[in-house]
Scaffold this motif. Sequence first.
Motif, PDB file in Angstrom:
ATOM      1  N   ILE A 225       0.857  -1.178   0.000  1.00  0.00           N
ATOM      2  CA  ILE A 225       0.000   0.000   0.000  1.00  0.00           C
ATOM      3  C   ILE A 225       0.897   1.233   0.000  1.00  0.00           C
ATOM      4  N   PHE A 226       0.562   2.201  -0.837  1.00  0.00           N
ATOM      5  CA  PHE A 226       1.384   3.392  -1.019  1.00  0.00           C
ATOM      6  C   PHE A 226       0.494   4.628  -0.943  1.00  0.00           C
ATOM      7  N   TYR A 227       0.976   5.632  -0.215  1.00  0.00           N
ATOM      8  CA  TYR A 227       0.234   6.887  -0.052  1.00  0.00           C
ATOM      9  C   TYR A 227       1.077   8.050  -0.563  1.00  0.00           C
ATOM     10  N   GLN A 228       0.386   9.142  -0.912  1.00  0.00           N
ATOM     11  CA  GLN A 228       1.079  10.345  -1.355  1.00  0.00           C
ATOM     12  C   GLN A 228       0.252  11.572  -1.000  1.00  0.00           C
ATOM     13  N   LYS A 229       0.935  12.620  -0.548  1.00  0.00           N
ATOM     14  CA  LYS A 229       0.244  13.872  -0.253  1.00  0.00           C
ATOM     15  C   LYS A 229      -0.289  14.506  -1.541  1.00  0.00           C
ATOM     16  N   PRO A 230      -1.363  15.285  -1.453  1.00  0.00           N
ATOM     17  CA  PRO A 230      -1.780  16.078  -2.619  1.00  0.00           C
ATOM     18  C   PRO A 230      -0.638  16.998  -3.058  1.00  0.00           C
ATOM     19  N   GLU A 231      -0.517  17.188  -4.340  1.00  0.00           N
ATOM     20  CA  GLU A 231       0.568  18.006  -4.859  1.00  0.00           C
ATOM     21  C   GLU A 231       0.450  19.445  -4.364  1.00  0.00           C
ATOM     22  N   LYS A 232       1.606  20.054  -4.158  1.00  0.00           N
ATOM     23  CA  LYS A 232       1.629  21.393  -3.569  1.00  0.00           C
ATOM     24  C   LYS A 232       0.936  22.424  -4.450  1.00  0.00           C
ATOM     25  N   GLU A 233       0.857  22.160  -5.785  1.00  0.00           N
ATOM     26  CA  GLU A 233       0.226  23.122  -6.678  1.00  0.00           C
ATOM     27  C   GLU A 233      -1.223  23.409  -6.270  1.00  0.00           C
ATOM     28  N   PHE A 234      -1.895  22.423  -5.721  1.00  0.00           N
ATOM     29  CA  PHE A 234      -3.285  22.634  -5.324  1.00  0.00           C
ATOM     30  C   PHE A 234      -3.379  23.568  -4.120  1.00  0.00           C
ATOM     31  N   TYR A 235      -2.442  23.453  -3.205  1.00  0.00           N
ATOM     32  CA  TYR A 235      -2.419  24.371  -2.068  1.00  0.00           C
ATOM     33  C   TYR A 235      -2.059  25.785  -2.523  1.00  0.00           C
ATOM     34  N   MET A 236      -1.112  25.877  -3.485  1.00  0.00           N
ATOM     35  CA  MET A 236      -0.635  27.181  -3.906  1.00  0.00           C
ATOM     36  C   MET A 236      -1.677  27.949  -4.707  1.00  0.00           C
ATOM     37  N   GLN A 237      -2.654  27.269  -5.286  1.00  0.00           N
ATOM     38  CA  GLN A 237      -3.654  27.938  -6.122  1.00  0.00           C
ATOM     39  C   GLN A 237      -4.909  28.315  -5.351  1.00  0.00           C
ATOM     40  N   ASN A 238      -4.834  28.229  -4.028  1.00  0.00           N
ATOM     41  CA  ASN A 238      -5.937  28.676  -3.170  1.00  0.00           C
ATOM     42  C   ASN A 238      -7.228  27.897  -3.384  1.00  0.00           C
ATOM     43  N   TYR A 239      -7.096  26.618  -3.734  1.00  0.00           N
ATOM     44  CA  TYR A 239      -8.281  25.774  -3.770  1.00  0.00           C
ATOM     45  C   TYR A 239      -8.821  25.588  -2.351  1.00  0.00           C
ATOM     46  N   ALA A 240     -10.104  25.263  -2.258  1.00  0.00           N
ATOM     47  CA  ALA A 240     -10.665  24.881  -0.966  1.00  0.00           C
ATOM     48  C   ALA A 240     -10.159  23.483  -0.632  1.00  0.00           C
ATOM     49  N   MET A 241      -9.296  23.347   0.388  1.00  0.00           N
ATOM     50  CA  MET A 241      -8.579  22.104   0.647  1.00  0.00           C
ATOM     51  C   MET A 241      -9.040  21.412   1.925  1.00  0.00           C
ATOM     52  N   ASP A 242     -10.221  21.717   2.379  1.00  0.00           N
ATOM     53  CA  ASP A 242     -10.679  21.138   3.637  1.00  0.00           C
ATOM     54  C   ASP A 242     -10.869  19.633   3.496  1.00  0.00           C
ATOM     55  N   ASP A 243     -10.476  18.918   4.552  1.00  0.00           N
ATOM     56  CA  ASP A 243     -10.736  17.485   4.680  1.00  0.00           C
ATOM     57  C   ASP A 243     -10.073  16.637   3.603  1.00  0.00           C
ATOM     58  N   LEU A 244      -8.985  17.101   3.028  1.00  0.00           N
ATOM     59  CA  LEU A 244      -8.260  16.262   2.074  1.00  0.00           C
ATOM     60  C   LEU A 244      -7.530  15.144   2.805  1.00  0.00           C
ATOM     61  N   VAL A 245      -7.435  13.978   2.163  1.00  0.00           N
ATOM     62  CA  VAL A 245      -6.679  12.850   2.693  1.00  0.00           C
ATOM     63  C   VAL A 245      -5.589  12.494   1.690  1.00  0.00           C
ATOM     64  N   TYR A 246      -4.738  11.552   2.077  1.00  0.00           N
ATOM     65  CA  TYR A 246      -3.701  11.075   1.168  1.00  0.00           C
ATOM     66  C   TYR A 246      -4.337  10.326  -0.012  1.00  0.00           C
ATOM     67  N   THR A 247      -3.749  10.498  -1.203  1.00  0.00           N
ATOM     68  CA  THR A 247      -4.120   9.617  -2.307  1.00  0.00           C
ATOM     69  C   THR A 247      -3.485   8.249  -2.061  1.00  0.00           C
ATOM     70  N   LYS A 248      -4.095   7.199  -2.592  1.00  0.00           N
ATOM     71  CA  LYS A 248      -3.703   5.840  -2.229  1.00  0.00           C
ATOM     72  C   LYS A 248      -3.609   4.955  -3.463  1.00  0.00           C
ATOM     73  N   ALA A 249      -2.612   4.063  -3.470  1.00  0.00           N
ATOM     74  CA  ALA A 249      -2.492   3.038  -4.509  1.00  0.00           C
ATOM     75  C   ALA A 249      -2.128   1.716  -3.844  1.00  0.00           C
ATOM     76  N   THR A 250      -2.759   0.652  -4.289  1.00  0.00           N
ATOM     77  CA  THR A 250      -2.450  -0.691  -3.804  1.00  0.00           C
ATOM     78  C   THR A 250      -1.879  -1.493  -4.966  1.00  0.00           C
ATOM     79  N   HIS A 251      -0.692  -2.069  -4.770  1.00  0.00           N
ATOM     80  CA  HIS A 251       0.018  -2.768  -5.835  1.00  0.00           C
ATOM     81  C   HIS A 251      -0.028  -4.279  -5.605  1.00  0.00           C
TER      82      HIS A 251
END
Length: 756
Positions: free
Chosen positions: A502-528
Amino acid sequence: MFNLLPLAILLLCCVMASGQTTLSGKIKDHKGRPVAGASITLKDTYDGGTSDSLGNYRFTTTETGEHTLVVTNIGYKVVEQKVALRGGSQVIDIEMREEISELKAVVITAGTFEASDTKRATVLDPIDIVTTASANADVTGAIRTLPGAQQVGESEGLFVRGGTAQETKIFIDGTLVNNFFFSSVPDIAQRGRFSPFIFKGTVFSSGGYSALYGQALSSALILESVDLPDQSSANLGISTVGFSGGLQQLAKDKKSSWGVNYSYTNLAAYFAVVKQRVDNFKVPALHNAEANFRIKTSKTGIIKFYAYYNGSALGLRRPDIDSANLKDAFRLDNFNLYANVSYKEKIGKKWYMNLGTSFSTNTDKIGFELQNADNSPADINHYPYDSKTFNVKTLAELSQIKAVFERRLYGLSAIRFGGEYMYFNDKNTFTNRYVTDARVRVDDHFKAAFAEADVYVTNDLAAKLGTRYEHSSRMERSNIMPRVSLAYKIGMKGQASLAYGIFYQKPEKEFYMQNYAMDDLVYTKATHYIINYQRLSRDYTLRIEGFYKKYNDLLKTYATGGNSIADSVSNGGYGDAKGIELFWRDRKSIPNLDYWISYSYLDTKRDYLNYPHAMRPNFASTHTASVVLKKFVTRWKTMVNASYTFATPRPYYNIRYDNGQGKFTIADQGKTIPYHNLSFSLNYIPQAGLQNAKKFVVWVFSVTNVLGNDQVFGYNYSANGMRKEPILPTARRFFFLGCFISFGVDRTEDVINSNL
């Protein structure tokens, strides 16, 4: 007297024979198979023998009483057995157990290609990289000839198994590299910053990688820097795009070294000869400088320091897609600095320590300007032109420290554990006609802990069990990731492997930098899930691998304000990727020819960003294949390299916001033409075969896309969607000619043999 001598000798022999013991028997392994070539001796004596091809042995000794029989053989554990010697014949059968060793043990390979001086599964080393015709001496360019990697020409990065470039992370000496590639330029892929010759080991994991690494949803490229050089050396280079020089100095006691390198690249002369599709009003120019030192702290320990600096500038303009006579001008000034320090040491009898720290800072000053036919600023204050002139300054800093401790257990079994801390500091300043110096800052204190065990049950069966814990202060969230791999040996050279993780990744910083509404975001997930078969020898490599990857919580963007601009984001996305891959490398069948063939089949869909539903992403081809050939022609003192890559058409979409439906829809879609790229290079070595040469000279000539095939990487659309233009390479072909000289180190054999 002489007549009695034969009788005396006969009597003496009879006495000696009566005191002899003849030992015989069979040496077998734990499966009952004969062990040939085993040495059988009586401890502290000169008496003994060797087992034959059927495992049988026989020898005679005059020793009497209790002794110890010692049986040894390479690859097996030593056997000691008490025996009572009493004369006559004694039959003693011995069972031997295999010693778990690197030479015979199974290697866990699911999802991973490795190349280093300590691994047997060598795939690509520095010479491989620089002699791959299509790579242009770029590490990631050579990696793209391996299965799993996609052929994307409009953006930098590694796109692996249905994952985006942001889902592949690159590590040097265990620590994450924040800006491995040169800064982005619209619709033009950028190469990696680092020379392949600073690395001694390459691990390309297209999935299922170790718990020691994280924050990569799809893939990890793990690079290990070189240790001490063999001797002092200097180098000079001049080419059609610039010049370079460097020095490596090895101390007399061969326990430390230091080095510096500098290169300057300017494409003005090249662009004057090879016309480009874009107007380069500021020709790309780059300054690169490197420094390193290495110190042996003990027989098993070393401290390594490496620092890299790059300064670059460029400017280009293209016709504006929304008008007939306007132009879009883009300029970029980049400052990049990277440094790392690593320390490896054996502490105690079975303990090992690996410490690493690094710092990087990257500043981009970006300007977009709408210009008229005279290349002067165009001041138009209505849509869509009013937003085409702006300036952005970005700062990205990463500081990190990592510690890994390893405890060797029995045989090759080991447990390793540790942790890492990373501090991300990102700043953006944005200015246009409506906004002045809008500033955004995002920082994150990221912490991780991990543990992993290599368990060798026998030489034929091994497992890697690991888990990883991560916490992000920016997200205020944690996760735990289990990972497991198994490997079983099949015959002398084959093995099968399984991997799950199982692999997780934070949302890319570009989304934070563009002033999106980022409430309640979780890690993206991939299962290999991965299954792999590999057959490996010194001259051949065969790999067949199947995989399935499940995506959850991918980022989705929404236009909540009722217009075409996405202004919010959530983790509502999902997707999957599955496929099969083949790799074959042959160094022996044809004299002096090394070649490999790779093939990837990829079936993938994802619903992410503004996609209206799950569909094949625009960077993914269904079929991709590469053939790479390398042959040294002794008579010509020349190495001939060629590579050919083919990829089936990729999809493209014009996704627009439909006001009537209140959602994003597909206004236009299609597929690009197939991708073809035949590349060719020559390495001429005038001193090949000369003895005691004080310098090594190589001339390099290369051409990519020799046949001039059309290559389309997608389409750009006008604001109203009525017009589309293909995304093309800046030129049909790329030519390179250079001469490189090394003083003090003769690399002739490296280039000639190149693992042949």
